[in-house]
Scaffold this motif. Structure first.
Motif, PDB file in Angstrom:
ATOM      1  N   ASP A  79       0.845  -1.188   0.000  1.00 55.43           N
ATOM      2  CA  ASP A  79       0.000   0.000   0.000  1.00 55.43           C
ATOM      3  C   ASP A  79       0.879   1.235   0.000  1.00 55.43           C
ATOM      4  OD1 ASP A  79      -2.680  -1.188   0.254  1.00 55.43           O
ATOM      5  OD2 ASP A  79      -1.883  -1.979   2.131  1.00 55.43           O
ATOM      6  N   LYS A 109      -0.192   1.555  14.477  1.00 58.59           N
ATOM      7  CA  LYS A 109      -1.183   2.561  14.089  1.00 58.59           C
ATOM      8  C   LYS A 109      -0.981   3.796  14.964  1.00 58.59           C
ATOM      9  CE  LYS A 109      -6.101   3.491  13.815  1.00 58.59           C
ATOM     10  NZ  LYS A 109      -7.448   2.973  13.966  1.00 58.59           N
ATOM     11  N   ALA A 127       0.931   6.707  10.835  1.00 59.99           N
ATOM     12  CA  ALA A 127       0.464   5.472  10.213  1.00 59.99           C
ATOM     13  C   ALA A 127      -1.010   5.283  10.562  1.00 59.99           C
ATOM     14  CB  ALA A 127       1.274   4.290  10.719  1.00 59.99           C
ATOM     15  N   PHE A 129      -2.547   2.430  10.074  1.00 54.13           N
ATOM     16  CA  PHE A 129      -2.710   1.014  10.397  1.00 54.13           C
ATOM     17  C   PHE A 129      -1.328   0.439  10.702  1.00 54.13           C
ATOM     18  CE2 PHE A 129      -2.909   1.906   5.835  1.00 54.13           C
ATOM     19  CZ  PHE A 129      -1.722   1.318   5.395  1.00 54.13           C
ATOM     20  N   LYS A 130      -1.307  -0.735  11.349  1.00 47.60           N
ATOM     21  CA  LYS A 130      -0.043  -1.408  11.627  1.00 47.60           C
ATOM     22  C   LYS A 130       0.524  -1.902  10.296  1.00 47.60           C
ATOM     23  CE  LYS A 130       2.102  -4.975  14.434  1.00 47.60           C
ATOM     24  NZ  LYS A 130       1.919  -5.964  15.493  1.00 47.60           N
ATOM     25  N   CYS A 131       1.821  -1.620  10.067  1.00 45.24           N
ATOM     26  CA  CYS A 131       2.408  -1.982   8.782  1.00 45.24           C
ATOM     27  C   CYS A 131       3.927  -2.097   8.876  1.00 45.24           C
ATOM     28  CB  CYS A 131       2.038  -0.946   7.720  1.00 45.24           C
ATOM     29  SG  CYS A 131       2.576   0.725   8.123  1.00 45.24           S
ATOM     30  N   GLU A 154       3.524  -2.490   3.799  1.00 45.40           N
ATOM     31  CA  GLU A 154       2.832  -3.760   3.739  1.00 45.40           C
ATOM     32  C   GLU A 154       1.977  -3.856   5.009  1.00 45.40           C
ATOM     33  OE1 GLU A 154       4.317  -8.238   4.384  1.00 45.40           O
ATOM     34  OE2 GLU A 154       5.407  -7.115   2.847  1.00 45.40           O
ATOM     35  N   LYS A 155       0.659  -3.928   4.836  1.00 44.59           N
ATOM     36  CA  LYS A 155      -0.236  -4.020   5.988  1.00 44.59           C
ATOM     37  C   LYS A 155       0.020  -5.300   6.769  1.00 44.59           C
ATOM     38  CE  LYS A 155      -4.239  -1.355   4.504  1.00 44.59           C
ATOM     39  NZ  LYS A 155      -5.673  -1.378   4.234  1.00 44.59           N
TER      40      LYS A 155
END
Length: 156
Positions: A79, A109, A127, A129-131, A154-155
């Protein structure tokens, strides 16, 4: 701005339904707020603002190639985190500080990834989301446009 002007502004705010008033010019910034916490309007003067301007190392000739578009970055796997504003991209909070993130790092996140400076305001990009950071698409102190790819992630 002299005291007579301040008194006139305070009188204007108290005689109207205005709850907050802000005036800024090259020399002063005045904020007048009123509400139920205090009967009298308040004002505050702003301290001088210092611009973050790190010295960037000279870019090699190979770096003159056009930057990847968000669509091209997506093809690289992952992403894309894009710039929400036009400004200058900074990887760290200060010139001598460590970067917020590195390639391969896992971020949570809400963790700060970088700063985009716009009109002398430092906007922290977090961020959503966690990635895992796959690629950092911009160099430090490089100008960015709205929608430019900042990171490929990368999620998790």
């Amino acid at each position: 701005m002299d005291i007579k002007d301040l008194k006139m502004l305070i009188k204007m705010v108290t005689e109207t339904d205005i709850t907050e008033f802000e005036l800024e010019n090259a020399e002063d910034k005045v904020v007048i707020k009123r509400g139920c916490s205090s009967a009298a309007p308040q004002f505050q003067m702003q301290a001088p603002v210092y611009q973050y301007a790190p010295t960037a190392p000279a870019a090699p000739a190979a770096a003159a190639a056009p930057a990847a578009t968000p669509a091209a970055a997506e093809k690289e796997q992952g992403d894309v985190i894009t710039s929400p504003i036009v400004g200058t991209f900074y990887r760290s909070p200060a010139p001598d500080a460590a970067p917020y993130v590195e390639v391969g790092q896992i971020v949570e996140k809400g963790q700060v990834l970088c700063i985009v400076e716009a009109m002398k305001l430092m906007n922290e990009i977090e961020a959503e989301f966690k990635c895992k950071i796959v690629k950092i698409s911009k160099e430090n102190a490089q100008p960015v446009e709205y929608g430019d790819a900042l990171f490929v992630v990368e999620k998790l």
